[in-house]
Design an enzyme around this catalytic site. Structure first.
Site, PDB file in Angstrom:
ATOM      1  N   CYS A 174       0.837  -1.360   0.361  1.00  0.00           N
ATOM      2  CA  CYS A 174      -0.220   0.378   0.095  1.00  0.00           C
ATOM      3  C   CYS A 174       1.002   1.378  -0.335  1.00  0.00           C
ATOM      4  O   CYS A 174       1.847   1.752   0.408  1.00  0.00           O
ATOM      5  CB  CYS A 174      -0.699  -0.152   1.354  1.00  0.00           C
ATOM      6  SG  CYS A 174      -2.218   1.560   1.477  1.00  0.00           S
ATOM      7  N   HIS A 177      -9.273  -3.732  -1.764  1.00  0.00           N
ATOM      8  CA  HIS A 177      -8.445  -3.384  -1.112  1.00  0.00           C
ATOM      9  C   HIS A 177      -8.441  -1.212  -1.153  1.00  0.00           C
ATOM     10  O   HIS A 177      -8.892  -0.476   0.142  1.00  0.00           O
ATOM     11  CB  HIS A 177      -6.513  -3.196  -1.483  1.00  0.00           C
ATOM     12  CG  HIS A 177      -5.549  -2.468  -1.279  1.00  0.00           C
ATOM     13  ND1 HIS A 177      -4.717  -3.003  -0.424  1.00  0.00           N
ATOM     14  CD2 HIS A 177      -5.241  -1.240  -1.154  1.00  0.00           C
ATOM     15  CE1 HIS A 177      -4.098  -2.431  -0.218  1.00  0.00           C
ATOM     16  NE2 HIS A 177      -4.457  -0.967  -0.206  1.00  0.00           N
ATOM     17  N   GLU A 178      -8.518  -0.844  -2.034  1.00  0.00           N
ATOM     18  CA  GLU A 178      -8.770  -0.018  -2.035  1.00  0.00           C
ATOM     19  C   GLU A 178     -10.776   0.906  -1.767  1.00  0.00           C
ATOM     20  O   GLU A 178     -11.097   1.838  -0.959  1.00  0.00           O
ATOM     21  CB  GLU A 178      -9.450   0.811  -3.583  1.00  0.00           C
ATOM     22  CG  GLU A 178      -7.953   0.351  -4.422  1.00  0.00           C
ATOM     23  CD  GLU A 178      -6.436   1.868  -3.611  1.00  0.00           C
ATOM     24  OE1 GLU A 178      -6.569   2.524  -2.828  1.00  0.00           O
ATOM     25  OE2 GLU A 178      -5.910   0.743  -3.877  1.00  0.00           O
ATOM     26  N   HIS A 199     -10.681   1.363   2.271  1.00  0.00           N
ATOM     27  CA  HIS A 199      -9.553   2.764   2.406  1.00  0.00           C
ATOM     28  C   HIS A 199     -10.901   4.116   2.386  1.00  0.00           C
ATOM     29  O   HIS A 199     -10.344   4.358   3.677  1.00  0.00           O
ATOM     30  CB  HIS A 199      -9.042   3.018   1.039  1.00  0.00           C
ATOM     31  CG  HIS A 199      -7.226   3.273   1.332  1.00  0.00           C
ATOM     32  ND1 HIS A 199      -6.056   3.013   2.117  1.00  0.00           N
ATOM     33  CD2 HIS A 199      -6.616   2.295   0.417  1.00  0.00           C
ATOM     34  CE1 HIS A 199      -5.270   2.974   2.256  1.00  0.00           C
ATOM     35  NE2 HIS A 199      -5.705   1.976   0.811  1.00  0.00           N
TER      36      HIS A 199
END
Length: 170
Positions: free
Chosen positions: A94, A136-137, A140
């Site tokens: 990341c 993953h994004e 966030h």
């Protein structure tokens, strides 16, 4: 180029707000995110990683030659998962957690709905690397980092490495 905030910055743990205004300012911001992501050799970037806690992200998976052509860029705004299936282990890193990589278990196939830079609604199905990058994004946007998904042992390993790096930079 936009500055990338890194762990343990408190903004990274905050849930991002929905985008309601699809204007030229948003489009310019997405363009700046793309330039930043490429300059940092990333495959994805969430708006919160550059200090703007809105529900926007970009993903651009490299092709076989390692190129990230603009036409393959996904700009995902206000995403919502419709389905998640299967399981895959993927070695993740990341831009906000530099120089640390670890295997993370994710869903292998996802389907989601989102808006583009003009506010138009779309649906996408993804599997493998793209599915992992999207999860993953989107994490966030929900204040979750990939290190939050690690086992206790792996998380302690990360914390130890982080302290070691912090001491070395003093």
């Amino acid at each position: 180029m936009l500055p990338i905030i890194t762990y343990p910055h408190p903004l990274l743990k905050k849930r991002s707000e929905p985008v309601t205004l699809f204007d030229e300012e948003l489009r310019q911001f997405l363009d700046e995110m793309y330039i930043t992501m490429l300059a940092k050799n990333g495959v994805g970037l969430a708006a919160v990683q550059v200090g703007n806690p809105i529900r926007a992200l970009i993903v651009n998976i490299p092709d076989e030659e390692g190129n990230q052509e603009r036409e393959n860029l996904l700009e995902i705004i206000n995403p919502e998962f419709l389905s998640k299936e299967g399981e895959i282990q993927f070695n993740e890193g990341c831009l906000s957690v530099p120089e640390f990589y670890e295997d993370v278990t994710r869903f292998d196939r996802v389907r989601l709905t989102y808006q583009d830079r003009y506010g138009e609604r779309h649906e996408i199905e993804a599997e493998g690397y793209l599915a992992v990058a999207l999860q993953h994004e989107i994490d966030h946007l929900n204040g979750i980092l990939f290190i939050d998904k690690l086992s206790l042992i792996k998380r302690k390993k990360f914390e130890k490495e982080l302290k070691k790096r912090q001491r070395a930079s003093l």
